[in-house]
Each structure stands twice: as structure tokens, then as C-alpha cells.
Design a protein around this motif. Structure first.
Motif, PDB file in Angstrom:
ATOM      1  N   GLU A  67       0.682  -1.321   0.172  1.00 29.31           N
ATOM      2  CA  GLU A  67      -0.222   0.012  -0.068  1.00 29.31           C
ATOM      3  C   GLU A  67       1.000   1.363   0.001  1.00 29.31           C
ATOM      4  OE1 GLU A  67      -3.594  -0.374   2.702  1.00 29.31           O
ATOM      5  OE2 GLU A  67      -2.060  -1.699   3.665  1.00 29.31           O
ATOM      6  N   ASN A  68       1.159   1.804  -1.189  1.00 31.75           N
ATOM      7  CA  ASN A  68       2.180   3.014  -1.347  1.00 31.75           C
ATOM      8  C   ASN A  68       1.940   3.757  -2.267  1.00 31.75           C
ATOM      9  OD1 ASN A  68       3.267   0.909  -2.690  1.00 31.75           O
ATOM     10  ND2 ASN A  68       5.388   1.862  -2.707  1.00 31.75           N
ATOM     11  N   MET A  69       1.922   4.861  -2.413  1.00 35.23           N
ATOM     12  CA  MET A  69       1.814   5.956  -3.595  1.00 35.23           C
ATOM     13  C   MET A  69       2.697   7.136  -3.427  1.00 35.23           C
ATOM     14  SD  MET A  69       0.803   9.238  -2.382  1.00 35.23           S
ATOM     15  CE  MET A  69       0.120   9.777  -4.045  1.00 35.23           C
ATOM     16  N   GLY A  70       3.049   7.608  -4.709  1.00 37.93           N
ATOM     17  CA  GLY A  70       4.129   8.614  -4.611  1.00 37.93           C
ATOM     18  C   GLY A  70       4.248   9.246  -6.132  1.00 37.93           C
ATOM     19  N   VAL A  71       5.219   9.725  -6.284  1.00 36.37           N
ATOM     20  CA  VAL A  71       5.648  10.560  -7.535  1.00 36.37           C
ATOM     21  C   VAL A  71       6.622  10.179  -8.612  1.00 36.37           C
ATOM     22  CG1 VAL A  71       7.143  12.276  -6.404  1.00 36.37           C
ATOM     23  CG2 VAL A  71       5.654  12.766  -8.305  1.00 36.37           C
ATOM     24  N   VAL A  72       6.338  10.074  -9.878  1.00 34.42           N
ATOM     25  CA  VAL A  72       7.520   9.435 -10.682  1.00 34.42           C
ATOM     26  C   VAL A  72       8.598  10.618 -10.865  1.00 34.42           C
ATOM     27  CG1 VAL A  72       7.990   9.113 -13.121  1.00 34.42           C
ATOM     28  CG2 VAL A  72       5.735   8.396 -12.185  1.00 34.42           C
ATOM     29  N   GLU A  73       9.826   9.959 -10.536  1.00 28.75           N
ATOM     30  CA  GLU A  73      10.872  10.893 -10.617  1.00 28.75           C
ATOM     31  C   GLU A  73      11.945  10.853 -11.857  1.00 28.75           C
ATOM     32  OE1 GLU A  73      13.436  10.753  -7.099  1.00 28.75           O
ATOM     33  OE2 GLU A  73      12.236  12.346  -6.238  1.00 28.75           O
ATOM     34  N   LEU A  82       3.152   7.449 -18.267  1.00 31.62           N
ATOM     35  CA  LEU A  82       3.503   8.317 -17.361  1.00 31.62           C
ATOM     36  C   LEU A  82       4.643   9.315 -17.465  1.00 31.62           C
ATOM     37  CD1 LEU A  82       2.835   5.736 -14.401  1.00 31.62           C
ATOM     38  CD2 LEU A  82       1.248   7.345 -15.182  1.00 31.62           C
ATOM     39  N   ARG A  83       4.424  10.194 -16.938  1.00 26.71           N
ATOM     40  CA  ARG A  83       5.594  11.445 -17.008  1.00 26.71           C
ATOM     41  C   ARG A  83       5.936  11.983 -15.604  1.00 26.71           C
ATOM     42  NH1 ARG A  83       5.617   9.298 -20.869  1.00 26.71           N
ATOM     43  NH2 ARG A  83       4.726  10.205 -22.968  1.00 26.71           N
ATOM     44  N   ARG A  84       7.303  12.478 -15.625  1.00 27.83           N
ATOM     45  CA  ARG A  84       7.919  12.906 -14.359  1.00 27.83           C
ATOM     46  C   ARG A  84       6.983  13.839 -13.536  1.00 27.83           C
ATOM     47  NH1 ARG A  84      12.988  13.873 -11.903  1.00 27.83           N
ATOM     48  NH2 ARG A  84      13.119  15.880 -11.048  1.00 27.83           N
ATOM     49  N   GLY A  85       6.757  13.894 -12.383  1.00 29.04           N
ATOM     50  CA  GLY A  85       5.879  14.571 -11.425  1.00 29.04           C
ATOM     51  C   GLY A  85       4.499  14.040 -11.465  1.00 29.04           C
ATOM     52  N   ARG A  87       1.650  11.840  -9.929  1.00 26.78           N
ATOM     53  CA  ARG A  87       1.433  11.081  -8.721  1.00 26.78           C
ATOM     54  C   ARG A  87       0.966   9.700  -9.306  1.00 26.78           C
ATOM     55  NH1 ARG A  87      -2.400  12.772  -4.704  1.00 26.78           N
ATOM     56  NH2 ARG A  87      -3.605  13.470  -6.660  1.00 26.78           N
ATOM     57  N   VAL A  88       1.398   8.707  -8.558  1.00 26.97           N
ATOM     58  CA  VAL A  88       0.784   7.140  -9.053  1.00 26.97           C
ATOM     59  C   VAL A  88       0.694   6.394  -7.640  1.00 26.97           C
ATOM     60  CG1 VAL A  88       1.852   7.333 -11.315  1.00 26.97           C
ATOM     61  CG2 VAL A  88       3.377   6.577  -9.266  1.00 26.97           C
ATOM     62  N   LEU A 124       1.761   0.527 -12.535  1.00 22.77           N
ATOM     63  CA  LEU A 124       1.651   1.790 -11.889  1.00 22.77           C
ATOM     64  C   LEU A 124       0.337   2.499 -12.307  1.00 22.77           C
ATOM     65  CD1 LEU A 124       5.270   3.033 -12.658  1.00 22.77           C
ATOM     66  CD2 LEU A 124       4.131   2.618 -10.319  1.00 22.77           C
ATOM     67  N   CYS A 125      -0.202   3.264 -11.565  1.00 21.74           N
ATOM     68  CA  CYS A 125      -1.583   3.977 -12.103  1.00 21.74           C
ATOM     69  C   CYS A 125      -1.680   5.301 -11.559  1.00 21.74           C
ATOM     70  CB  CYS A 125      -2.715   3.152 -11.477  1.00 21.74           C
ATOM     71  SG  CYS A 125      -4.361   3.683 -11.931  1.00 21.74           S
ATOM     72  N   LYS A 126      -2.008   6.286 -12.540  1.00 17.84           N
ATOM     73  CA  LYS A 126      -2.026   7.593 -12.094  1.00 17.84           C
ATOM     74  C   LYS A 126      -3.110   7.834 -11.284  1.00 17.84           C
ATOM     75  CE  LYS A 126      -1.677  12.304 -14.305  1.00 17.84           C
ATOM     76  NZ  LYS A 126      -1.556  12.905 -15.498  1.00 17.84           N
ATOM     77  N   VAL A 127      -2.987   8.934 -10.267  1.00 16.57           N
ATOM     78  CA  VAL A 127      -3.686   9.115  -9.362  1.00 16.57           C
ATOM     79  C   VAL A 127      -4.585  10.517  -9.907  1.00 16.57           C
ATOM     80  CG1 VAL A 127      -4.192   9.993  -6.951  1.00 16.57           C
ATOM     81  CG2 VAL A 127      -2.678   8.258  -7.342  1.00 16.57           C
ATOM     82  N   PRO A 128      -5.737  10.712  -9.734  1.00 18.37           N
ATOM     83  CA  PRO A 128      -6.495  12.029 -10.093  1.00 18.37           C
ATOM     84  C   PRO A 128      -6.043  13.135  -9.339  1.00 18.37           C
ATOM     85  CG  PRO A 128      -8.160   9.993 -10.008  1.00 18.37           C
ATOM     86  CD  PRO A 128      -6.846   9.653  -9.551  1.00 18.37           C
ATOM     87  N   ASP A 129      -6.051  14.227  -9.815  1.00 17.42           N
ATOM     88  CA  ASP A 129      -5.597  15.531  -9.210  1.00 17.42           C
ATOM     89  C   ASP A 129      -6.343  15.809  -8.045  1.00 17.42           C
ATOM     90  OD1 ASP A 129      -3.880  15.998 -11.075  1.00 17.42           O
ATOM     91  OD2 ASP A 129      -4.967  17.484 -12.211  1.00 17.42           O
ATOM     92  N   ASN A 130      -7.652  15.187  -7.808  1.00 15.03           N
ATOM     93  CA  ASN A 130      -8.443  15.830  -6.669  1.00 15.03           C
ATOM     94  C   ASN A 130      -8.699  14.793  -5.584  1.00 15.03           C
ATOM     95  OD1 ASN A 130     -10.381  14.019  -8.333  1.00 15.03           O
ATOM     96  ND2 ASN A 130     -12.129  14.801  -7.672  1.00 15.03           N
ATOM     97  N   VAL A 131      -7.522  13.631  -5.844  1.00 12.61           N
ATOM     98  CA  VAL A 131      -7.812  12.406  -4.837  1.00 12.61           C
ATOM     99  C   VAL A 131      -6.440  12.642  -4.114  1.00 12.61           C
ATOM    100  CG1 VAL A 131      -7.366  10.082  -4.540  1.00 12.61           C
ATOM    101  CG2 VAL A 131      -9.131  10.793  -6.472  1.00 12.61           C
TER     102      VAL A 131
END
Length: 346
Positions: A67-73, A82-85, A87-88, A124-131
Motif C-alpha cells: 500500500e504505497n503511492m508517490g511521484v514519478v521521478e 506516465l511522466r515525471r511529476g 502522482r501514482v 503503476l496507476c496515475k492518481v486523479p488530481d482531486n484524490v
């Protein structure tokens, strides 16, 4: 020189630490992610912490979690969209150079590629901006009962029991009401604290005892449940579920009761005497982990406000307090619903 990163590590049963581990080398397809939030699974991770996992699955020392989420570096071919920056949802990382993975989500930096991901369901799965970050880290375990519920043929007239009101069970309550709002969804939970949480999401909450069965008989006019989703992870539960399930399958249009096992059971399952099961004509199924398609579905429901985490009493701890947090969760048991680790200041 091999790259190291900070990690939550279970050194041996009942001893957690926060220290460096060594990542696998980057490949052409590697996506480098930086964790923002992770969590302790009160099922899988705590069984690992207590030394209850089977040795062919994992050994110590190990990095727990999924269970973890973060940002693509750094971008990579493993996730070409997916692109740098971005959230996934990161989730599993099955390989490190100097310790075991179980299942390896608890690191600050994660190298995610085809060699160390947890299989086809672990993209990996991108997180919507409002989540929010806190919501996104809770999305993984919601995908577990979604996979199980898809085995059911849901009907508006169904009475569905969900055993267990941890994160998997509470997620199941919500998903069932999203997919089939007319169905009667009942939570079955022994712990008073978790019963109060379940009341926000279930049509009814009962105890797993004679009083609970009596209430179920009242609700269903003696018919009992059409479907049961077992989410407690307690190996003593599956074997007695015939007590809650309808007797069906006697006529051409009479669908048998259906039990789906969604728990993680480290010990053998013991079923009650066969004749007590035989008269139910029950269908029993099981699923493991998630399907990748569950990630965007849960995140979309969160984005739309359909899947609500605001009633979940999560506790947020600094990631560096892993030793203390695991000991606290072990001591509190069912009185602690969920611990999230915050990595954002590291």
C-alpha cells in the motif's frame, strides 16, 4: 555503486526498523518513484510482523508493504504513459539486493520494472488530481474485494454479508452499495470499535454469534444470506459460514448461496462437519490480490465522491517511526484501524 534507499524493514518477527536497503540496478524499462505515503496492512503486514507467513513466501529481514503511492521521478518503458511529476499508485517491489521483499512497498525510492513488479495486476496507476495522497494509499486494499465481488452475480434482492470490518471489509461494503445499491448489505464484526466504523457504510451491522444469526433471520424472514464475502482473514471463520447462508439450488431457477473467500489465511482452514454444508448446495470461490483494472476504478470512484474514506479513523505516523508503529499496531490490535506512514518530509 548500487543505490540505497530508506526503508521499513522487519528484521525478524516482532522487530521492525527504519534503515537503508539496496535497490536493484536500473534497467531500460525502470520507472523511478519516490514514495509520499504508505501503510501497514493489518492483515498481511501484521501476520508478517508476527512471523506467521510461510517460509516459501518470505524470510527475514524483509521489506513489507504494497500500500504505497508517490511521484514519478524518472520515466521508463515500464509505464510509457506516465511522466515525471505524476502522482501514482506504486505498490509492490519484489526484489532488493540485500533483503527479502514481502511485498516490498515500504521504501522511499522504488525501482519499478518488469523484473521486480508484482505481476500483471501491479502496474503503476496515475492518481486523479482531486484524490489526496491519503486517499490514494488506501485505494489498493479496496481493489482486493472488488476482484472478489466481481465473482458474484449481484441482484437487487440479495442480502449480502461481509465478514470483517477492516480496510478490506469496509471497502467491500462501499463497493457493494456502489454496484448494487438496492441490495441489503450487512457487516458481521466482533470488535465494537470496528462495528461503529462499519455502521457508516452498511445497511445493518451484526455480531458473529447467536444474537447475530437471530437478527439475520429477522432481516431475511428466515432465509439467511444469499451471498457472503469473507474479509476477516480469520481461519476459524470460513468453516462455519454455512450457519449464515441460505439453502438453495433445489430448483432450476433457485440460485445456490455463494461464499467468496477474500481473506489472507496463514493457517489451515477447518470446515465444519460435511453434512452441515451439504444441505446448502453452496458455491465457494476465492481470489488472490487484485486485477490492475481495479486501480483506476477505485480512484475514479474516489474522485467522484462515491468511495468515501472520510469516516475511516486512520492514524498518520512519520515513516521513520516504523519500529514504534508496528509495535503499537501489534499492541492495539482491532482498536487501531489503520496506520499510514508519511514520507513527504524525507
Amino acid at each position: 555503486m548500487a543505490e540505497k534507499t530508506w526503508a521499513t524493514v522487519i528484521e525478524r518477527p516482532r522487530e521492525a526498523a527504519f534503515r537503508e536497503v539496496t535497490l536493484t540496478p536500473k534497467r531500460e524499462d525502470t520507472v523511478v518513484c519516490r514514495t509520499r505515503m504508505s501503510a501497514i496492512s493489518t492483515g498481511t503486514d501484521m501476520k508478517t510482523y508476527h512471523g506467521l507467513q510461510h517460509p516459501e513466501q518470505c524470510w527475514y529481514p524483509l521489506v513489507p508493504g504494497y500500500e504505497n503511492m508517490g511521484v514519478v521521478e524518472e520515466e521508463g518503458a515500464y509505464a510509457p504513459g506516465l511522466r515525471r511529476g505524476d502522482r501514482v499508485m506504486i505498490n509492490e517491489c519484489r526484489r532488493y539486493l540485500d533483503c527479502c521483499s514481502a511485498w516490498g512497498g515500504g521504501t522511499l525510492i522504488c525501482h519499478k520494472d518488469r523484473a521486480n513488479a508484482g505481476g500483471p495486476g501491479d502496474l503503476l496507476c496515475k492518481v486523479p488530481d482531486n484524490v489526496s495522497d491519503e486517499q490514494a494509499v488506501l485505494a489498493y486494499l479496496a481493489c482486493v474485494p472488488l476482484k472478489g465481488i466481481e465473482r458474484f452475480r449481484l441482484k437487487p434482492t440479495d442480502t449480502i454479508l461481509v465478514f470483517g470490518a477492516g480496510m478490506v471489509g469496509v471497502s467491500a461494503l462501499q463497493i457493494l452499495k456502489i454496484l448494487c445499491p438496492q441490495a441489503t448489505v450487512i457487516s458481521v464484526e466482533p470488535h465494537p470499535f470496528r462495528r461503529e466504523i462499519a455502521r457508516r457504510y452498511a445497511d445493518e451491522v451484526i455480531t458473529p454469534d447467536a444474537a447475530g444469526i437471530a437478527r439475520l433471520m429477522e432481516i431475511t424472514d428466515g432465509r439467511k444470506a444469499d451471498k457472503i464475502l469473507e474479509c476477516s482473514g480469520n481461519p476459524a471463520v470460513p468453516g462455519i459460514l454455512h450457519r449464515y447462508l441460505k439453502s438453495g439450488g433445489w430448483f432450476e431457477d433457485d440460485e445456490p448461496g455463494h461464499i467468496h473467500l477474500n481473506g489472507d489465511y496463514p493457517e489451515p482452514l477447518r470446515f465444519d462437519h460435511y453434512h452441515r454444508w451439504f444441505m446448502t448446495n453452496a458455491t465457494i470461490t476465492m481470489t488472490c490480490a487484485i486485477k490492475w483494472s481495479g486501480k483506476p476504478r477505485i480512484l475514479q470512484w474516489m474522485s467522484e465522491g462515491k468511495f468515501d474514506t472520510s469516516g475511516l479513523p486512520v492514524e498518520i505516523w512519520p515513516a521513520g517511526k516504523a519500529r514504534e508503529a508496528f509495535a503499537y499496531q501489534s499492541r492495539k490490535g482491532g482498536d487501531c484501524f489503520k496506520i499510514l506512514f508519511d514520507w513527504r518530509d524525507l
